[in-house]
Design an enzyme around this catalytic site. Structure first.
Site, PDB file in Angstrom:
ATOM      1  N   ASP A   1       0.850  -1.191   0.000  1.00 47.90           N
ATOM      2  CA  ASP A   1       0.000   0.000   0.000  1.00 47.90           C
ATOM      3  C   ASP A   1       0.888   1.244   0.000  1.00 47.90           C
ATOM      4  OD1 ASP A   1      -3.232   0.469   1.002  1.00 47.90           O
ATOM      5  OD2 ASP A   1      -1.851   2.180   1.042  1.00 47.90           O
ATOM      6  N   ILE A   2       0.515   2.211  -0.822  1.00 46.36           N
ATOM      7  CA  ILE A   2       1.311   3.437  -0.964  1.00 46.36           C
ATOM      8  C   ILE A   2       1.230   4.299   0.300  1.00 46.36           C
ATOM      9  CG2 ILE A   2      -0.466   4.979  -1.944  1.00 46.36           C
ATOM     10  CD1 ILE A   2       1.582   5.598  -4.191  1.00 46.36           C
TER      11      ILE A   2
ATOM     12  N   ASN B   1     -12.423  -3.631   2.869  1.00 48.38           N
ATOM     13  CA  ASN B   1     -13.380  -2.521   2.923  1.00 48.38           C
ATOM     14  C   ASN B   1     -14.331  -2.652   1.731  1.00 48.38           C
ATOM     15  OD1 ASN B   1     -12.138  -1.328   5.194  1.00 48.38           O
ATOM     16  ND2 ASN B   1     -10.592  -0.396   3.886  1.00 48.38           N
TER      17      ASN B   1
ATOM     18  N   HIS C   1      -9.937  -5.556  -3.233  1.00 48.19           N
ATOM     19  CA  HIS C   1      -8.590  -5.754  -2.700  1.00 48.19           C
ATOM     20  C   HIS C   1      -8.681  -6.171  -1.249  1.00 48.19           C
ATOM     21  CE1 HIS C   1      -9.772  -1.530  -2.368  1.00 48.19           C
ATOM     22  NE2 HIS C   1      -9.123  -1.512  -1.219  1.00 48.19           N
TER      23      HIS C   1
ATOM     24  N   HIS D   1      -6.657  -6.151   2.169  1.00 47.60           N
ATOM     25  CA  HIS D   1      -5.510  -5.571   2.875  1.00 47.60           C
ATOM     26  C   HIS D   1      -4.920  -6.619   3.815  1.00 47.60           C
ATOM     27  CE1 HIS D   1      -6.427  -1.241   1.984  1.00 47.60           C
ATOM     28  NE2 HIS D   1      -7.671  -1.678   1.947  1.00 47.60           N
TER      29      HIS D   1
END
Ligand code: AMP
Ligand code: ZN
Length: 116
Positions: free
Chosen positions: A30-31, A86, A99, A101
């Site tokens: 994750d950025i 999410n 996605h 996480h």
């Protein structure tokens, strides 16, 4: 989906810090990490959210779950991790390409959700 940011990442058109890739799934950091280790696993096939998933996605979603422990360990998470998906407005999903996480670090994470 040509203009989906995570489709572009999966195709290598946008750079990412790759964790893993095979014919079905792609994993990358994750950025904007929310934990010392924070990466995401996505299906290469565009699926907007878990709300849009159906039995045709059973195999790839199973693969994401089944691979998660191995990929977490590959990033140093040897004592557990948290998986978060999410979903939609209530889940405060920001990117509409499904996605998963994966979060963790040396110390236990905070509470599952902030109570209010
Ligand atoms: P969500 O709120 O579950 O939709 O999470 C979307 C996540 O994607 C956020 O944690 C963002 O930091 C992350 N993100 C957005 N753009 C990128 C990108 N180009 N590379 C890596 N992570 C990204
Ligand atoms: Zn997509």
């Amino acid at each position: 989906m040509t203009d989906c940011i995570f489709c572009k990442i999966a195709r290598g058109e946008i750079p990412s810090k790759k964790v893993y890739e095979d014919e079905d799934i792609f994993a990358f950091h994750d950025i904007n990490p929310h934990a010392p280790v924070h990466f995401m696993i996505i299906p290469k096939q565009h699926v907007a959210s878990l709300d849009e998933a159906d039995m045709s996605h059973q195999s790839v979603l199973g693969k994401i779950m089944a691979k998660s422990g191995e990929l977490a360990r590959s990033q140093g998470l040897n004592d557990g991790f948290r998986m978060i998906v999410n979903t939609g407005r209530i889940g405060r999903q920001e990117v509409y390409h499904l996605h998963v996480h994966i979060l963790g670090g040396p110390e236990p994470l905070g509470p599952m959700v902030t109570r209010r």
